[in-house]
Design a protein around this motif. Structure first.
Motif, short mmCIF file in Angstrom:
data_model
loop_
_atom_site.label_atom_id
_atom_site.label_comp_id
_atom_site.label_asym_id
_atom_site.label_seq_id
_atom_site.Cartn_x
_atom_site.Cartn_y
_atom_site.Cartn_z
N PRO A 1 7.21 14.14 -2.31
CA PRO A 1 8.07 15.19 -2.55
C PRO A 1 9.37 14.85 -1.92
CG PRO A 1 6.53 16.12 -1.36
CD PRO A 1 5.90 14.93 -1.72
N MET A 2 9.13 14.63 -0.76
CA MET A 2 10.50 14.01 0.12
C MET A 2 11.25 12.93 -0.34
SD MET A 2 12.68 15.03 2.43
CE MET A 2 11.69 16.05 3.62
N ALA A 3 10.78 11.91 -0.93
CA ALA A 3 11.04 10.78 -1.71
C ALA A 3 11.95 11.23 -3.01
CB ALA A 3 10.31 9.65 -1.97
N ALA A 4 11.28 12.23 -3.73
CA ALA A 4 11.54 12.62 -5.05
C ALA A 4 12.89 13.52 -4.79
CB ALA A 4 10.86 13.32 -5.89
N ALA A 5 12.89 14.27 -3.99
CA ALA A 5 13.87 15.27 -3.32
C ALA A 5 15.29 14.28 -3.04
CB ALA A 5 13.47 16.32 -2.50
N ARG A 6 14.89 13.43 -2.00
CA ARG A 6 16.11 12.66 -1.50
C ARG A 6 16.61 11.74 -2.55
NH1 ARG A 6 15.25 9.14 2.93
NH2 ARG A 6 17.31 9.57 3.31
N ALA A 7 15.85 11.33 -3.53
CA ALA A 7 16.37 10.32 -4.62
C ALA A 7 17.24 11.21 -5.47
CB ALA A 7 15.30 9.80 -5.48
N PHE A 8 17.01 12.57 -5.70
CA PHE A 8 17.87 13.17 -6.90
C PHE A 8 18.89 14.05 -6.15
CE2 PHE A 8 18.41 16.86 -9.39
CZ PHE A 8 19.16 16.34 -10.46
N MET A 9 18.59 14.89 -5.19
CA MET A 9 19.30 15.58 -4.36
C MET A 9 20.56 14.86 -3.43
SD MET A 9 18.88 18.54 -5.72
CE MET A 9 19.92 19.77 -4.93
N PRO A 10 21.87 15.49 -3.48
CA PRO A 10 22.67 14.96 -2.31
C PRO A 10 22.02 15.44 -1.13
CG PRO A 10 23.99 16.37 -3.88
CD PRO A 10 22.40 16.38 -4.36
N PRO A 11 22.17 14.52 -0.10
CA PRO A 11 21.57 14.73 1.28
C PRO A 11 22.04 16.07 1.87
CG PRO A 11 23.06 12.90 1.42
CD PRO A 11 22.96 13.42 0.07
N ASP A 12 23.20 16.64 1.61
CA ASP A 12 24.02 17.74 2.35
C ASP A 12 23.23 19.13 1.61
OD1 ASP A 12 25.05 17.63 0.04
OD2 ASP A 12 26.95 18.53 0.69
N ARG A 13 22.41 18.87 0.55
CA ARG A 13 21.66 20.00 -0.31
C ARG A 13 20.20 20.19 0.31
NH1 ARG A 13 25.21 23.20 -3.14
NH2 ARG A 13 27.11 22.08 -3.02
N LEU A 14 19.48 19.65 1.21
CA LEU A 14 18.54 19.75 1.81
C LEU A 14 18.49 20.39 3.12
CD1 LEU A 14 17.09 16.14 0.79
CD2 LEU A 14 16.80 18.25 -0.41
N LEU A 15 17.67 21.29 3.17
CA LEU A 15 17.52 22.24 4.26
C LEU A 15 16.02 22.43 4.92
CD1 LEU A 15 19.10 25.12 2.69
CD2 LEU A 15 20.00 23.67 4.26
N PHE A 16 15.80 22.59 6.27
CA PHE A 16 14.73 22.66 6.78
C PHE A 16 14.31 24.18 6.40
CE2 PHE A 16 11.92 23.85 10.55
CZ PHE A 16 10.89 22.79 10.38
N ARG B 1 19.87 21.23 11.13
CA ARG B 1 20.83 22.13 11.25
C ARG B 1 22.35 21.98 10.86
NH1 ARG B 1 21.14 25.57 16.08
NH2 ARG B 1 23.05 26.32 16.15
N ALA B 2 22.74 20.78 10.53
CA ALA B 2 24.04 20.56 9.97
C ALA B 2 24.29 21.17 8.55
CB ALA B 2 24.41 19.22 10.08
N ASN B 3 23.45 20.76 7.76
CA ASN B 3 23.57 21.57 6.43
C ASN B 3 23.31 23.02 6.21
OD1 ASN B 3 23.39 18.50 5.68
ND2 ASN B 3 21.21 18.68 4.78
N ALA B 4 22.45 23.60 7.01
CA ALA B 4 22.43 25.04 7.19
C ALA B 4 23.85 25.60 7.92
CB ALA B 4 21.42 25.52 7.86
N GLU B 5 24.37 24.85 8.62
CA GLU B 5 25.61 25.38 9.40
C GLU B 5 26.88 25.41 8.32
OE1 GLU B 5 26.18 22.96 12.95
OE2 GLU B 5 24.99 24.57 14.06
N ARG B 6 26.93 24.38 7.58
CA ARG B 6 27.86 24.18 6.35
C ARG B 6 27.59 25.32 5.31
NH1 ARG B 6 27.37 19.02 7.43
NH2 ARG B 6 25.92 18.66 5.78
N LEU B 7 26.28 25.63 5.02
CA LEU B 7 25.98 26.99 4.17
C LEU B 7 26.29 28.06 4.86
CD1 LEU B 7 24.95 27.47 1.54
CD2 LEU B 7 22.62 27.29 2.31
#
Length: 184
Positions: free
Chosen positions: A123-138, A169-175
């Motif tokens: 699922p991580m490979a599929a998410a990373r292949a489709f989604m912009p990296p700044d749209r993935l959160l922990f 952290r960084a993606n969540a801080e932008r959101l």
């Protein structure tokens, strides 16, 4: 019996849009699929199909188009969305194109996916292949799901350190900029 793109929810979407809300969606199993006697618990597969149904419902029914102040987060690396988004693009219902001025992919890529219990390689490979990296959160799905079911998979992915920093952290801080620098 209603998906979130149903017109029934219009007053809620209007108010959330007025508030510039961030909408966090977690699935359940739909009524049809909660007590099936075929073996697997509904949490085994139905939660991720529910996420997929919810995302598709919101996108093709124009919720994001009509309410551009909303931002959406869903879990499990988007469920089956990264795997089915091509099929979704090829089967947009007649009339829904008006809600997709830049196409279905662009609308879905506006979502944020947290990786709760979906940090396995596939699922991580599929998410990373489709989604912009700044749209993935922990995310972890704690407390119903042990944190370890997400965290223990991360080292085996052998992803770049900057990805882990952005994810953690960084993606969540932008959101959520008001929480930037806050420690718990």
């Amino acid at each position: 019996g209603r998906w979130p793109g149903d017109k029934y929810f219009e007053p809620m979407w209007q108010e959330l849009n007025r508030r510039n809300a961030i909408v966090y969606m977690h699935p359940l199993a739909p009524t049809c699929c909660r007590s099936l006697e075929y073996g697997p618990a509904s949490s085994m597969v139905e939660f991720d199909f529910d996420i997929t149904r919810a995302v598709a419902s919101i996108v093709v029914n124009g919720v994001m188009f009509r309410y551009p102040n909303l931002r959406f987060i869903t879990v499990h690396s988007g469920g089956a969305v990264p795997m089915l988004v091509g099929r979704m693009k090829d089967r947009v219902p007649n009339g829904a194109e008006k809600y997709l001025p830049n196409g279905l992919y662009a609308e879905v890529r506006k979502w944020y996916f947290d990786i709760a219990h979906a940090s396995f390689p596939w699922p991580m490979a599929a998410a990373r292949a489709f989604m912009p990296p700044d749209r993935l959160l922990f995310g972890t799905d704690y407390s119903p799901e042990p944190i370890e079911s997400t965290v223990n998979e991360l080292p085996g992915l052998k992803l770049p350190e900057d990805f882990y920093q952005a994810l953690g952290r960084a993606n969540a801080e932008r959101l959520f900029p008001r929480f930037k620098g806050v420690t718990i």
